[in-house]
Motif scaffolding. Structure first.
Motif, short mmCIF file in Angstrom:
data_model
loop_
_atom_site.label_atom_id
_atom_site.label_comp_id
_atom_site.label_asym_id
_atom_site.label_seq_id
_atom_site.Cartn_x
_atom_site.Cartn_y
_atom_site.Cartn_z
N LEU A 1 -6.80 12.72 -19.09
CA LEU A 1 -6.78 11.26 -19.05
C LEU A 1 -5.71 10.69 -19.95
O LEU A 1 -5.08 9.68 -19.64
CB LEU A 1 -8.16 10.72 -19.45
N TYR A 2 -5.50 11.37 -21.06
CA TYR A 2 -4.44 10.96 -21.99
C TYR A 2 -3.08 11.10 -21.31
O TYR A 2 -2.23 10.22 -21.42
CB TYR A 2 -4.54 11.84 -23.24
N SER A 3 -2.88 12.16 -20.57
CA SER A 3 -1.62 12.35 -19.86
C SER A 3 -1.41 11.28 -18.80
O SER A 3 -0.28 10.84 -18.56
CB SER A 3 -1.59 13.72 -19.17
N ILE A 4 -2.49 10.88 -18.18
CA ILE A 4 -2.38 9.82 -17.18
C ILE A 4 -1.92 8.52 -17.84
O ILE A 4 -0.99 7.86 -17.37
CB ILE A 4 -3.73 9.60 -16.47
N GLU A 5 -2.57 8.19 -18.93
CA GLU A 5 -2.20 7.00 -19.69
C GLU A 5 -0.72 7.05 -20.09
O GLU A 5 0.01 6.07 -19.93
CB GLU A 5 -3.08 6.94 -20.95
N GLN A 6 -0.32 8.19 -20.58
CA GLN A 6 1.06 8.37 -21.02
C GLN A 6 2.04 8.13 -19.88
O GLN A 6 3.02 7.39 -20.02
CB GLN A 6 1.20 9.80 -21.54
N ALA A 7 1.74 8.72 -18.72
CA ALA A 7 2.64 8.60 -17.58
C ALA A 7 2.73 7.16 -17.10
O ALA A 7 3.83 6.63 -16.87
CB ALA A 7 2.18 9.52 -16.45
N ILE A 8 1.59 6.51 -16.99
CA ILE A 8 1.63 5.17 -16.42
C ILE A 8 2.30 4.19 -17.37
O ILE A 8 3.02 3.29 -16.94
CB ILE A 8 0.20 4.69 -16.02
N LYS A 9 2.11 4.40 -18.68
CA LYS A 9 2.77 3.51 -19.63
C LYS A 9 4.28 3.70 -19.61
O LYS A 9 5.05 2.74 -19.67
CB LYS A 9 2.23 3.75 -21.04
N ALA A 10 4.70 4.95 -19.51
CA ALA A 10 6.14 5.21 -19.45
C ALA A 10 6.72 4.57 -18.19
O ALA A 10 7.79 3.95 -18.23
CB ALA A 10 6.40 6.71 -19.46
#
Lengths: 145, 145
Positions: B11-20
DNA sequence: TATTTTTATTTGATATATCAAATAAATTAC
DNA sequence: GTAATTTATTTGATATATCAAATAAAAATA
């Protein structure tokens, strides 16, 4: 065969998934502790695991603007989850500490946090998780200049 | 072998990707048109493609609260991208129309929007995209009660 | 038809996101 | 050591997110 409207892009699916997950998390967390959000809980966990992080480091870890971090931490202090002091080795920095209430809150929330993750990732195999990481990392790297 | 800290979860990776991705989008869009955001552009596209949507339908499409939609649309109207009227068949509903300026803006932005998607998804295969959809849909469904 | 319930949008209050500018301490350059 | 630059945090302004409550029109029910 996918058409190319905005609502059928990969990025849209990412947005959809993360919003659904955040909603689930906040719903379950606020059932247990009323005045804390997922993001605040995440910051608590980070402060509990790593001592003496700067606000900038926290901001980088949770992908938030430093101005947002300032305000979130202020609210967390007001609610008694953390304490903000001054770092005497570098007086520009603040010294962030999790309070006893903060630690107790983490203990109380821990099962819920685990439940949220398990719920979100139910029926997703180890293989799929690895695929997910790989692809998301590609996207993140592609987007970071 | 992954440890189980919050910053190593999917979930953290998802957050990271979408914010980028969102950061990239907003940066490139505001180079072309100063006063519009990715979300506003997305709403413009949706209004351009589908006529006579209600605010609730738009909110559901872009995963936003209806209160947010109200405010975003008001700002978009103030900037001249859309026009808000009253639906005479159902006076509770508003009648949303994209203006000429709105359409022109979409035309101007279209290459940038495409560029953003291509940049984010560079070197990601058709197979990987399908994997991504599958996994994200699982997560979304798991999180929706 | 009058009353009740549901639906679509808005408003208020508060938190967060974002950008730019301000502040103040540390570091570097001279 | 002083001046200039960089770094860490804060503040201001505005937009957006979220929840609850208000409003007003439509639909359902008596």
């Amino acid at each position: 065969m996918k058409t190319n409207t905005p609502t059928t892009t990969a990025l849209y699916s990412i947005e959809q998934a993360i919003k659904a997950y955040r909603k689930l998390c906040n719903k379950n967390i606020s059932k247990i502790i009323e005045d804390i959000t997922v993001d605040q809980a995440l910051i608590l966990i980070i402060l509990n695991d790593n001592s003496s992080l700067t606000q900038m480091q926290i901001g980088d870890l949770v992908f938030k603007d430093y101005a947002s971090i300032t305000r979130i931490l202020n609210l967390m202090e007001k609610k008694g989850y953390i304490k903000k002091g001054i770092n005497n080795k570098d007086k520009r920095r603040s010294l962030l500490e999790i309070t006893t209430k903060g630690k107790e809150t983490l203990t109380i929330l821990s099962p819920t946090i685990q439940l949220n993750r398990n719920t979100a990732l139910k029926n997703i195999t180890e293989d799929e998780l690895n695929q997910l990481y790989t692809i998301l990392n590609k996207i993140t790297n592609n987007c970071n200049p």
